[in-house]
Write a protein that holds these residues in place. Structure first.
Motif, PDB file in Angstrom:
ATOM      1  N   VAL A  28       0.898  -1.152   0.000  1.00  0.00           N
ATOM      2  CA  VAL A  28       0.000   0.000   0.000  1.00  0.00           C
ATOM      3  C   VAL A  28       0.936   1.200   0.000  1.00  0.00           C
ATOM      4  O   VAL A  28       1.722   1.360   0.942  1.00  0.00           O
ATOM      5  N   ASP A  29       0.869   2.026  -1.022  1.00  0.00           N
ATOM      6  CA  ASP A  29       1.802   3.151  -1.146  1.00  0.00           C
ATOM      7  C   ASP A  29       1.864   3.979   0.121  1.00  0.00           C
ATOM      8  O   ASP A  29       0.854   4.463   0.613  1.00  0.00           O
ATOM      9  N   TRP A  92      -2.571   8.123   6.730  1.00  0.00           N
ATOM     10  CA  TRP A  92      -3.576   7.803   5.711  1.00  0.00           C
ATOM     11  C   TRP A  92      -4.970   8.170   6.230  1.00  0.00           C
ATOM     12  O   TRP A  92      -5.786   8.760   5.530  1.00  0.00           O
ATOM     13  N   ILE A 110      -8.534   9.545   0.133  1.00  0.00           N
ATOM     14  CA  ILE A 110      -7.777   8.940  -0.950  1.00  0.00           C
ATOM     15  C   ILE A 110      -7.898   7.425  -0.881  1.00  0.00           C
ATOM     16  O   ILE A 110      -7.481   6.807   0.089  1.00  0.00           O
ATOM     17  N   ARG A 112      -6.583   3.986  -2.419  1.00  0.00           N
ATOM     18  CA  ARG A 112      -5.281   3.644  -2.994  1.00  0.00           C
ATOM     19  C   ARG A 112      -5.323   2.296  -3.695  1.00  0.00           C
ATOM     20  O   ARG A 112      -6.088   1.421  -3.327  1.00  0.00           O
ATOM     21  N   LYS A 113      -4.456   2.166  -4.674  1.00  0.00           N
ATOM     22  CA  LYS A 113      -4.282   0.875  -5.339  1.00  0.00           C
ATOM     23  C   LYS A 113      -3.328   0.058  -4.481  1.00  0.00           C
ATOM     24  O   LYS A 113      -2.277   0.551  -4.061  1.00  0.00           O
ATOM     25  N   CYS A 114      -3.699  -1.177  -4.199  1.00  0.00           N
ATOM     26  CA  CYS A 114      -2.861  -2.071  -3.398  1.00  0.00           C
ATOM     27  C   CYS A 114      -2.442  -3.251  -4.251  1.00  0.00           C
ATOM     28  O   CYS A 114      -3.068  -3.556  -5.269  1.00  0.00           O
ATOM     29  N   TRP A 135      -9.431   1.227   0.760  1.00  0.00           N
ATOM     30  CA  TRP A 135      -9.446   2.170   1.872  1.00  0.00           C
ATOM     31  C   TRP A 135      -9.659   1.400   3.166  1.00  0.00           C
ATOM     32  O   TRP A 135     -10.235   0.326   3.154  1.00  0.00           O
TER      33      TRP A 135
END
Length: 166
Positions: A28-29, A92, A110, A112-114, A135
């Motif tokens: 996860v960024d 986050w 936000i 996020r792409k994981c 999320w």
């Protein structure tokens, strides 16, 4: 000459590799997996889904069809390691709600792409899952216990729109 007796699972070929439960990484960024301030994962799982069903009433029977996929929330546990700057999970979370000021900003949220990668014994990626628009549905910073020397973890439940194998 050895006989397979009809049970040849391809184990004799050089392309067969058992996937192991301990060779994986969840990304996860800015939160987990990579980067200096990210927390390493402890436990997670691969995606789970069920299909909602649609029914068609016939004269003497009811026929069911698969309809919409329903992606189940994904558990993710991270080692809670002290970092030089703010806690990655809390950072986050603060994009939506800042408890110190009471500010709620839903437009800031936000997703996020994981990514979940499973590896072979040499570090080659065997399987890569992409989770779109994830999320944290639930965040548990964990319980503490004076009688235990276990490592502290942060448990998240991630909600996401869809998952697919890359």
């Amino acid at each position: 000459m050895a006989r397979t007796m009809g049970f040849d699972l391809g184990l004799n070929s050089g392309n067969t590799c058992f996937k192991r439960k301990f060779r994986w990484m969840f990304f996860v960024d800015g939160v987990s997996g990579d980067g200096i301030n990210a927390l390493p994962p402890v436990r997670s799982s691969r995606p789970s889904l069920s299909f909602k069903e649609m029914e068609a009433q016939h004269l003497n029977e009811t026929i069911y069809y698969p309809s919409k996929p329903d992606w189940k929330p994904l558990p993710l546990s991270l080692y809670d390691i002290k970092k030089d700057n703010e806690h990655p999970v809390f950072e986050w979370f603060k994009w939506l709600y800042d408890p110190s000021s009471g500010d709620w900003n839903q437009s800031n949220w936000i997703k996020r792409k994981c990514r979940l990668e499973l590896y072979d014994g040499c570090g080659k990626v065997l399987e890569e899952w992409i989770f779109e628009n994830a999320w944290p549905q639930n965040i548990e910073f964990g319980e503490l216990d004076m009688a235990s020397s276990d490592v502290v973890t942060v448990d998240l439940t991630l909600r996401y729109d869809r998952a697919y194998l890359k």
